[in-house]
Motif scaffolding. Structure first.
Motif, mmCIF file in Angstrom:
data_model
loop_
_atom_site.group_PDB
_atom_site.id
_atom_site.type_symbol
_atom_site.label_atom_id
_atom_site.label_comp_id
_atom_site.label_asym_id
_atom_site.label_seq_id
_atom_site.Cartn_x
_atom_site.Cartn_y
_atom_site.Cartn_z
ATOM 1 N N GLY A 200 13.136 -15.434 18.665
ATOM 2 C CA GLY A 200 11.859 -15.411 19.355
ATOM 3 C C GLY A 200 10.890 -14.338 18.910
ATOM 4 O O GLY A 200 9.774 -14.275 19.413
ATOM 5 N N PHE A 201 11.277 -13.475 17.995
ATOM 6 C CA PHE A 201 10.363 -12.438 17.524
ATOM 7 C C PHE A 201 9.306 -13.050 16.605
ATOM 8 O O PHE A 201 9.590 -13.951 15.831
ATOM 9 N N VAL A 202 8.082 -12.545 16.721
ATOM 10 C CA VAL A 202 6.935 -13.093 15.996
ATOM 11 C C VAL A 202 6.365 -12.011 15.086
ATOM 12 O O VAL A 202 6.222 -10.862 15.491
ATOM 13 N N PHE A 203 6.046 -12.388 13.850
ATOM 14 C CA PHE A 203 5.331 -11.520 12.918
ATOM 15 C C PHE A 203 4.185 -12.336 12.347
ATOM 16 O O PHE A 203 4.384 -13.462 11.906
ATOM 17 N N GLU A 204 2.976 -11.765 12.377
ATOM 18 C CA GLU A 204 1.837 -12.482 11.799
ATOM 19 C C GLU A 204 0.857 -11.492 11.193
ATOM 20 O O GLU A 204 0.821 -10.320 11.572
ATOM 21 N N PHE A 205 0.102 -11.990 10.245
ATOM 22 C CA PHE A 205 -1.047 -11.237 9.752
ATOM 23 C C PHE A 205 -2.220 -12.194 9.716
ATOM 24 O O PHE A 205 -2.068 -13.398 9.497
ATOM 25 N N GLY B 261 -11.201 -17.381 11.290
ATOM 26 C CA GLY B 261 -10.207 -16.553 10.628
ATOM 27 C C GLY B 261 -9.090 -17.390 10.032
ATOM 28 O O GLY B 261 -8.954 -18.580 10.314
ATOM 29 N N LEU B 262 -8.280 -16.734 9.218
ATOM 30 C CA LEU B 262 -7.127 -17.329 8.557
ATOM 31 C C LEU B 262 -5.942 -16.403 8.740
ATOM 32 O O LEU B 262 -6.111 -15.198 8.910
ATOM 33 N N GLY B 263 -4.750 -16.945 8.661
ATOM 34 C CA GLY B 263 -3.579 -16.094 8.749
ATOM 35 C C GLY B 263 -2.305 -16.885 8.591
ATOM 36 O O GLY B 263 -2.319 -18.075 8.286
ATOM 37 N N SER B 264 -1.202 -16.189 8.832
ATOM 38 C CA SER B 264 0.106 -16.819 8.747
ATOM 39 C C SER B 264 1.019 -16.194 9.786
ATOM 40 O O SER B 264 0.912 -15.004 10.074
ATOM 41 N N LYS B 265 1.921 -17.009 10.325
ATOM 42 C CA LYS B 265 2.834 -16.550 11.374
ATOM 43 C C LYS B 265 4.257 -16.968 11.024
ATOM 44 O O LYS B 265 4.489 -18.094 10.580
ATOM 45 N N LYS C 31 7.632 -25.403 11.054
ATOM 46 C CA LYS C 31 8.166 -25.047 12.368
ATOM 47 C C LYS C 31 7.067 -25.191 13.416
ATOM 48 O O LYS C 31 5.885 -25.122 13.090
ATOM 49 N N PRO C 32 7.442 -25.329 14.683
ATOM 50 C CA PRO C 32 6.423 -25.455 15.736
ATOM 51 C C PRO C 32 5.570 -24.191 15.851
ATOM 52 O O PRO C 32 6.090 -23.094 16.003
ATOM 53 N N ALA C 33 4.254 -24.356 15.751
ATOM 54 C CA ALA C 33 3.271 -23.275 15.883
ATOM 55 C C ALA C 33 3.617 -22.084 15.006
ATOM 56 O O ALA C 33 3.651 -20.944 15.455
ATOM 57 N N ALA C 34 3.859 -22.353 13.739
ATOM 58 C CA ALA C 34 4.168 -21.297 12.771
ATOM 59 C C ALA C 34 3.620 -21.706 11.413
ATOM 60 O O ALA C 34 3.197 -22.825 11.203
ATOM 61 N N GLY C 35 3.615 -20.754 10.493
ATOM 62 C CA GLY C 35 3.108 -20.997 9.151
ATOM 63 C C GLY C 35 1.637 -20.636 9.046
ATOM 64 O O GLY C 35 1.102 -19.857 9.840
ATOM 65 N N ARG D 284 -12.160 -9.188 12.492
ATOM 66 C CA ARG D 284 -10.982 -9.407 13.320
ATOM 67 C C ARG D 284 -9.803 -9.498 12.379
ATOM 68 O O ARG D 284 -9.886 -10.109 11.327
ATOM 69 N N GLY D 285 -8.696 -8.893 12.741
ATOM 70 C CA GLY D 285 -7.524 -9.000 11.881
ATOM 71 C C GLY D 285 -6.465 -7.996 12.229
ATOM 72 O O GLY D 285 -6.613 -7.206 13.162
ATOM 73 N N GLY D 286 -5.389 -8.044 11.471
ATOM 74 C CA GLY D 286 -4.332 -7.078 11.680
ATOM 75 C C GLY D 286 -2.971 -7.598 11.293
ATOM 76 O O GLY D 286 -2.792 -8.698 10.786
ATOM 77 N N ILE D 287 -1.998 -6.739 11.538
ATOM 78 C CA ILE D 287 -0.587 -7.053 11.375
ATOM 79 C C ILE D 287 0.013 -6.992 12.763
ATOM 80 O O ILE D 287 0.018 -5.939 13.405
ATOM 81 N N THR D 288 0.507 -8.110 13.254
ATOM 82 C CA THR D 288 0.865 -8.243 14.652
ATOM 83 C C THR D 288 2.351 -8.518 14.814
ATOM 84 O O THR D 288 2.922 -9.322 14.089
#
Length: 178
Positions: A145-150, A135-139, A86-90, A169-173
């Motif tokens: 339109g709701f976004v969840f990332e760590f 950093g590394l993460g996933s979205k 998906k666009p700007a995700a994963g 740096r990090g978190g659950i966003t």
């Protein structure tokens, strides 16, 4: 007749190469808050502008009023490269720079021969430093339109000897793409 046929072939071949790459239209702004830090007593707000389907630029503002954190303020611009379908995700990789301020709690401990110890508070030292890191993460993006990332990242302060050497740096966003 041959010349007319050759002329038609040449002009039609020019039109054959005028095709454009198909682009996907998607929302390019995100506003997010770090839910993990909110539970821990800190606030981190993030704005990200998506450049295209695979990259984005963002900035995070972190601040805290409690003494549990070494860093009490940070301003963190970052650049991300996304590898999802998906666009700007994963899955993503990010590089960041961090301007941070810290409080160094000064304590002096005295050890006496009779086995007692006394710890005295000396003073708080406030300072600032600049860090670079990755950093590394996933979205994940919901279709509304709701976004969840760590994410998690690590960086190194560059200038002050009194600042923490390593910054995290990090978190659950959670957020919204508009």
């Amino acid at each position: 007749m041959k010349k007319l046929f050759v002329l038609i072939c040449l002009t039609s071949s020019l039109f054959g190469f005028s095709q454009e790459k198909e682009t996907i239209d998607f929302q390019r702004n995100e506003l997010k808050g770090n839910a993990l830090f909110l539970v821990l007593g800190a606030v981190e707000l993030t704005y990200e502008r998506l450049i295209n389907e695979d990259t984005g630029l963002g900035i995070s503002l972190f601040f805290v009023a409690e003494d549990e954190f070494d860093t009490n303020f940070s301003l963190t611009p970052y650049y991300r490269a996304y590898f999802g379908k998906k666009p700007a995700a994963g899955f993503f990789v990010e590089g960041f720079a961090m301007l941070n301020s810290y409080i160094d709690h000064g304590y002096t401990t005295y050890y006496y021969d009779n086995g007692t110890t006394i710890t005295n508070f000396v003073a708080d030292e406030v300072g600032a430093d600049f860090a670079l890191g990755f950093g590394l993460g996933s979205k994940w993006i919901h279709r509304k339109g709701f976004v969840f990332e760590f994410n998690a990242g690590i960086g190194r302060n560059l200038f002050s000897d009194n600042s923490p050497e390593i910054v995290g740096r990090g978190g659950i966003t959670l957020g919204y793409r508009f």
